[in-house]
Design a protein around this motif. Structure first.
Motif, PDB file in Angstrom:
ATOM      1  N   GLY A   1      12.686  -8.487 -15.928  1.00 50.81           N
ATOM      2  CA  GLY A   1      12.846  -7.335 -16.459  1.00 50.81           C
ATOM      3  C   GLY A   1      13.191  -6.087 -15.568  1.00 50.81           C
TER       4      GLY A   1
ATOM      5  N   GLU B   1      15.323 -12.821 -19.405  1.00 45.23           N
ATOM      6  CA  GLU B   1      16.929 -13.051 -18.976  1.00 45.23           C
ATOM      7  C   GLU B   1      16.769 -13.344 -17.421  1.00 45.23           C
TER       8      GLU B   1
ATOM      9  N   LEU C   1      19.155 -10.074 -12.167  1.00 43.59           N
ATOM     10  CA  LEU C   1      18.362  -9.418 -13.473  1.00 43.59           C
ATOM     11  C   LEU C   1      17.323 -10.572 -13.764  1.00 43.59           C
ATOM     12  N   ARG C   2      16.167 -10.263 -13.473  1.00 41.57           N
ATOM     13  CA  ARG C   2      15.017 -11.147 -13.644  1.00 41.57           C
ATOM     14  C   ARG C   2      13.723 -10.467 -13.678  1.00 41.57           C
TER      15      ARG C   2
ATOM     16  N   VAL D   1      20.238  -5.419 -22.890  1.00 43.13           N
ATOM     17  CA  VAL D   1      19.069  -4.910 -22.652  1.00 43.13           C
ATOM     18  C   VAL D   1      19.030  -3.382 -22.043  1.00 43.13           C
TER      19      VAL D   1
ATOM     20  N   ARG E   1      24.931 -10.101 -22.073  1.00 44.40           N
ATOM     21  CA  ARG E   1      23.325  -9.923 -22.212  1.00 44.40           C
ATOM     22  C   ARG E   1      22.725  -8.859 -21.266  1.00 44.40           C
ATOM     23  N   LEU E   2      23.630  -8.425 -20.259  1.00 40.58           N
ATOM     24  CA  LEU E   2      23.088  -7.377 -19.414  1.00 40.58           C
ATOM     25  C   LEU E   2      23.146  -5.940 -20.327  1.00 40.58           C
TER      26      LEU E   2
ATOM     27  N   ARG F   1      12.212  -6.089 -23.155  1.00 42.99           N
ATOM     28  CA  ARG F   1      13.475  -6.904 -23.733  1.00 42.99           C
ATOM     29  C   ARG F   1      14.400  -7.822 -22.666  1.00 42.99           C
ATOM     30  N   ALA F   2      14.185  -7.525 -21.446  1.00 44.08           N
ATOM     31  CA  ALA F   2      14.802  -8.333 -20.163  1.00 44.08           C
ATOM     32  C   ALA F   2      13.946  -9.180 -19.520  1.00 44.08           C
ATOM     33  N   TRP F   3      12.547  -9.461 -20.333  1.00 46.96           N
ATOM     34  CA  TRP F   3      11.766 -10.287 -19.170  1.00 46.96           C
ATOM     35  C   TRP F   3      12.135 -11.776 -19.150  1.00 46.96           C
TER      36      TRP F   3
ATOM     37  N   VAL G   1      17.403  -0.339 -17.664  1.00 46.86           N
ATOM     38  CA  VAL G   1      17.082  -1.848 -18.376  1.00 46.86           C
ATOM     39  C   VAL G   1      15.735  -1.613 -19.137  1.00 46.86           C
TER      40      VAL G   1
END
Length: 629
Positions: free
Chosen positions: A559, A537, A556-557, A616, A612-613, A533-535, A529
């Protein structure tokens, strides 16, 4: 290597000092490496099903006569020994095939068949070794497999000697030390991309073979590049003194965790008076921290286990063999050999601790430490694979970490930023290269490497800096007694001159990934991950495994991807339902609905969560730069 240069006068002088200072008159190892030879395989090139050559020991036929000036004479001697290939009798009923891979495979004859101990890296090389054994000892069925420890060169070729079906049917038990599967899988997946890339440097698998190229890695010549497999153990050995009998062969085990591998065991064969030392006693100083990367090993425990093995079996042993190199025969020689190996690891541990408590740093200790004469002049204690220098630094790292206590090293610049500043300090790249050339001409290669590394990171396209740094690495390689230091230096020279050669051997094979537990698999996914980029999500994913009645929730939270097997309230955004065997598809990062469906995983809920997963995920780069920014 068409671009290779000759040895410089400084290296020629150094090689002569080595010739004059070490006991080359002692040829016992050459007698031992040839003892018991039954047959060689000629030619000894092994190919995969597609015709690709995955092993060719004949490329080392140049290892004859006296060492050329481009190879350290001590390493040349070791490489000549290690390149010796064929089927050998260790004692009646125990046979080894050597020179078919980085490691050895051992065959122990039972009442109805043969037990295979440590079946190499690749199925192709393991199958070739078994075929050579059967050609001269009969077409005996495989009735058992033993993995002494959790490194890939001791299990990867297992499907070249047996099948999952025979193991599942109970016809072939697979014995391994407790924790084997977890460590075997984790090492090759979690940091597998980085380790694999660096292993290309360490073993020199992509280098040309020859007096100016790859001559061997000290522990074995190099790694095979065939098909890596894994059959999980069916019998887990947990206790020192535990006894097992397979196909009439009696075995007594000694546990040795956190020595050369996190999961490792030695095997005593009482009816043969033979000890398999796994990889805890070989004909070299081993690694406490491999140059490819790993967890630092425990030299204090290592020495303790060697004392224990002498206490347990030393009075009876008539031969000791290992998963690398050649055996040692005779009780008195065995006890002396094991004692010196023990003293080697104990000395490095204890003296490093003594000096770090006097305030010396790892690099300072590495320059000051000197081995006792008995160790310095024992061929099997020489640093062909591990070295005193990098092992001492590993002991320091184990106890003190990366920081040496000097505040100036607490917050250093990155190599690029430091390089720009050093180049400016030196009056510009051309001026630094001129100073480096003067140092090169004087044979001060370590200093040349240090200052030119700054230039290359500051100005990667500076041709003169790259060329001279490549020449410098080459000379450092020529002078190295350590096989992996030589291949690291020569690999650096090769990539500076010709560009990246990538990762020749990828250990995260399908069988390895297929043996990830659900928790390890989720961890492997979390490592990919891209945090920033995942901050923003937010997603929840339920995974339901129907064949083992397990249920996981992933979040997923912030990041990060986390998970729990505890019951959770409310419905997840998306639910994946399937078998444990189908789950490894997630490790690839290809989590589209179509891919999951092909693997037999049902999807319910919002499929966009998976997109979405996937968006990232940032899988590793098998071609990342090492000697350039």
């Amino acid at each position: 290597m068409s671009s290779a240069k000759p040895a410089s006068p400084a290296i020629v002088r150094q090689q002569q000092v080595v010739r004059d200072s070490l006991p080359f008159h002692d040829t016992q190892d050459f007698d031992d490496v040839a003892r018991g030879l039954i047959a060689r395989r000629t030619p000894n090139a092994v190919t995969a099903a597609d015709g690709r050559v995955v092993w060719d020991n004949d490329t080392y036929d140049f290892l004859q006569g006296e060492a050329p000036d481009t190879v350290n004479p001590s390493l040349w001697r070791q490489s000549r020994l290690v390149a010796t290939q064929g089927l050998f009798e260790v004692v009646q009923g125990i046979y080894q095939v050597r020179g078919f891979d980085l490691s050895n495979v051992t065959f122990i004859e039972g009442e109805t068949g043969v037990i295979v101990l440590d079946p190499l890296i690749s199925t192709e090389t393991a199958a070739a070794a078994l075929a050579l054994y059967r050609e001269h000892r009969g077409d005996r069925p495989v009735t058992g497999v033993i993995y002494t420890h959790s490194h890939v060169d001791h299990f990867g070729g297992v499907k070249g000697v047996t099948t999952q079906e025979d193991v599942d049917a109970g016809r072939v038990p697979v014995l391994a030390p407790e924790g084997f599967t977890e460590h075997a899988v984790a090492e090759n997946v979690y940091a597998g991309t980085a380790m694999g890339r660096r292993a290309g440097y360490m073993y020199g698998a992509a280098l040309a073979r020859g007096p100016q190229g790859q001559v061997g890695a000290g522990l074995g010549q190099t790694t095979s590049t065939g098909t890596i497999t894994l059959i999980p153990p069916t019998v887990h050995i947990t206790t020192t003194g535990e006894e097992r009998t397979v196909d009439g062969v009696r075995m007594v085990f000694q546990m040795a965790p956190d020595t050369e591998a996190p999961s490792e065991m030695l095997v005593w064969f009482p009816d043969h008076r033979a000890l398999c030392a796994a990889e805890d006693a070989t004909h070299t100083l081993h690694n406490l921290l491999t140059l490819r990367g790993a967890v630092v090993r425990d030299p204090h425990a290592w020495a303790g286990y060697l004392t224990e093995v002498i206490d347990l079996f030393g009075s009876e042993a008539e031969v000791v063999f290992a998963s690398h190199h050649w055996p040692t025969w005779g009780n008195a020689r065995i006890v002396e050999y094991l004692s010196l190996q023990r003293d080697l690891y104990a000395y490095l541990h204890d003296q490093t601790l003594r000096m770090l408590n006097q305030g010396l740093t790892g690099t300072e200790i590495a320059e000051q430490i000197v081995l006792p004469p008995a160790l310095e002049r024992s061929w099997h204690a020489r640093g062909y694979y591990g070295s005193v220098s990098h092992n001492v630094k590993a002991v320091y790292q184990r106890y003190m970490g990366w920081f040496d206590g000097n505040p100036s090293n607490l917050w250093r610049h990155t190599p690029v930023e430091a390089g720009r500043r050093y180049v400016a300090l030196g009056g510009g790249a051309d001026a630094v290269v001129a100073q480096a050339q003067a140092a090169f001409d004087e044979g001060d290669y370590r200093w040349v490497a240090e200052i030119l590394n700054h230039v290359v990171f500051a100005e990667p396209d500076h041709a003169a800096a790259r060329g001279l740094l490549a020449d410098t690495y080459e000379q450092l390689g020529y002078g190295s007694e350590n096989g992996t230091w030589r291949t690291f230096f020569l690999s650096g020279a090769t990539e500076l001159r010709d560009g990246s050669f990538g990762t020749p051997t990828v250990t995260a094979a399908r069988d390895i990934v297929g043996n990830l537990t659900p928790a390890m698999l989720f961890d492997a996914l979390a490592i990919q991950v891209d945090g920033p980029r995942a901050w923003d999500e937010r997603a929840t994913i339920d995974v339901v495994l129907t064949d083992v009645d397990e249920h996981y929730r992933l979040w997923l939270r912030n990041g990060v991807l986390t998970y729990s097997a505890a019951p959770q309230k409310g419905a997840a955004d998306v639910t994946l339902t399937g078998t444990k065997r189908a789950l490894p598809v997630l490790a690839s990062g290809d989590v589209t609905p179509d891919t999951l469906a092909q693997a037999g995983i049902e999807l319910s809920g919002d499929p966009s969560v998976l997109g979405r997963l996937a968006a990232v995920l940032d899988p590793g780069d098998k071609d990342f730069a090492i000697v350039t920014p």
